[in-house]
Design an enzyme around this catalytic site. Structure first.
Site, mmCIF file in Angstrom:
data_model
loop_
_atom_site.group_PDB
_atom_site.id
_atom_site.type_symbol
_atom_site.label_atom_id
_atom_site.label_comp_id
_atom_site.label_asym_id
_atom_site.label_seq_id
_atom_site.Cartn_x
_atom_site.Cartn_y
_atom_site.Cartn_z
ATOM 1 N N HIS A 1 -6.758 -5.513 3.055
ATOM 2 C CA HIS A 1 -5.592 -4.893 3.688
ATOM 3 C C HIS A 1 -4.978 -5.918 4.643
ATOM 4 C CE1 HIS A 1 -6.540 -0.530 2.796
ATOM 5 N NE2 HIS A 1 -7.756 -1.031 2.665
ATOM 6 N N HIS B 1 -10.387 -5.348 -2.257
ATOM 7 C CA HIS B 1 -9.002 -5.521 -1.796
ATOM 8 C C HIS B 1 -8.987 -5.805 -0.313
ATOM 9 C CE1 HIS B 1 -10.047 -1.229 -1.698
ATOM 10 N NE2 HIS B 1 -9.318 -1.160 -0.593
ATOM 11 N N GLN C 1 -14.478 2.535 1.753
ATOM 12 C CA GLN C 1 -13.857 1.965 0.547
ATOM 13 C C GLN C 1 -13.676 3.073 -0.474
ATOM 14 O OE1 GLN C 1 -15.981 -1.174 -1.570
ATOM 15 N NE2 GLN C 1 -14.224 -1.571 -2.904
ATOM 16 N N ASN D 1 -12.638 -3.003 3.355
ATOM 17 C CA ASN D 1 -13.672 -1.972 3.378
ATOM 18 C C ASN D 1 -14.602 -2.218 2.201
ATOM 19 O OD1 ASN D 1 -12.260 -0.806 5.523
ATOM 20 N ND2 ASN D 1 -11.031 0.455 4.155
ATOM 21 N N ASP E 1 0.862 -1.188 0.000
ATOM 22 C CA ASP E 1 0.000 0.000 0.000
ATOM 23 C C ASP E 1 0.895 1.233 0.000
ATOM 24 O OD1 ASP E 1 -1.694 2.230 0.982
ATOM 25 O OD2 ASP E 1 -3.186 0.672 1.318
ATOM 26 N N ILE E 2 0.549 2.183 -0.844
ATOM 27 C CA ILE E 2 1.379 3.385 -1.015
ATOM 28 C C ILE E 2 1.315 4.316 0.207
ATOM 29 C CG2 ILE E 2 -0.316 4.918 -2.133
ATOM 30 C CD1 ILE E 2 1.804 5.383 -4.327
HETATM 31 P P1 AMP Z 1 -9.721 1.645 0.789
HETATM 32 O O1 AMP Z 1 -10.020 2.836 1.640
HETATM 33 O O2 AMP Z 1 -9.947 0.356 1.521
HETATM 34 O O3 AMP Z 1 -10.406 1.683 -0.562
HETATM 35 O O4 AMP Z 1 -8.149 1.697 0.557
HETATM 36 C C1 AMP Z 1 -7.537 1.913 -0.668
HETATM 37 C C2 AMP Z 1 -6.058 1.810 -0.403
HETATM 38 O O5 AMP Z 1 -5.386 1.810 -1.648
HETATM 39 C C3 AMP Z 1 -5.486 2.978 0.417
HETATM 40 O O6 AMP Z 1 -4.896 2.460 1.614
HETATM 41 C C4 AMP Z 1 -4.452 3.600 -0.516
HETATM 42 O O7 AMP Z 1 -3.292 4.027 0.154
HETATM 43 C C5 AMP Z 1 -4.154 2.453 -1.482
HETATM 44 N N1 AMP Z 1 -3.711 2.876 -2.810
HETATM 45 C C6 AMP Z 1 -4.328 3.723 -3.658
HETATM 46 N N2 AMP Z 1 -3.628 3.843 -4.803
HETATM 47 C C7 AMP Z 1 -2.549 3.029 -4.679
HETATM 48 C C8 AMP Z 1 -1.443 2.719 -5.522
HETATM 49 N N3 AMP Z 1 -1.306 3.270 -6.743
HETATM 50 N N4 AMP Z 1 -0.499 1.857 -5.064
HETATM 51 C C9 AMP Z 1 -0.628 1.310 -3.838
HETATM 52 N N5 AMP Z 1 -1.646 1.554 -2.999
HETATM 53 C C10 AMP Z 1 -2.596 2.410 -3.395
#
Ligand code: AMP
Ligand code: ZN
Length: 138
Positions: A101, A99, A93, A86, A30-31
């Site tokens: 976590h 996805h 979400q 989420n 995760d970024i």
């Molecule tokens: P959610 O709130 O469960 O939809 O979380 C989405 C997650 O995706 C967040 O924790 C972001 O930091 C992660 N995210 C979004 N774009 C990227 C990306 N390009 N590479 C890695 N993680 C990402």
């Protein structure tokens, strides 16, 4: 239709720090980690959320996720980890591609799932359990 960001990551159109990959699933960093090593596991096919997985994909998805989690634990020497998915905007979400976590946790790391709890009225728990139960698809 425009592809979502995780579809693009799955196809390699957007770079990601990959940890584990097979034909159907991908685990990558995760970024914006809550702790370093925070992973996301995605199906390569676009399923919007948990409910959209075909049933026969759920077992393989979680088996794949467990492999990634074991490697993460060895690498980070974390004291524990959280799994979270989420589902829907109300549940935070942000990326509309299912996805999981996997969040490594360290004693005293300051992150807390510190949610306020609600109270049931007398008998309400059993009534609610029965109602939910009645909707379970056989
Ligand atoms: P959610 O709130 O469960 O939809 O979380 C989405 C997650 O995706 C967040 O924790 C972001 O930091 C992660 N995210 C979004 N774009 C990227 C990306 N390009 N590479 C890695 N993680 C990402
Ligand atoms: Zn997608």
């Amino acid at each position: 239709m425009e592809e979502c960001i995780f579809c693009r990551i799955a196809k390699g159109g957007i770079p990601s720090s990959k940890v584990l990959e097979d034909e159907n699933f991908l685990a990558f960093l995760d970024i914006n980690p809550i702790n370093k090593g925070h992973l996301l596991v995605i199906p390569k096919k676009h399923y919007g959320c948990f409910l959209d997985f075909p049933q026969d994909q759920l077992g393989p998805f979680f088996a794949f996720s467990q492999k990634a989690a074991k490697a993460l634990i060895v690498t980070t020497k974390c004291d524990g980890f959280n799994l979270a998915m989420n589902n829907g905007r109300a549940a935070a979400q942000l990326v509309p591609h299912a996805h999981l976590h996997i969040m490594p946790r360290f004693t005293g790391d300051g992150f807390a799932f510190d949610w306020p709890t609600k109270k049931y009225e007398e008998g309400e728990m059993d009534r609610l359990a029965k109602r939910i139960s009645s909707y379970v698809k056989k």
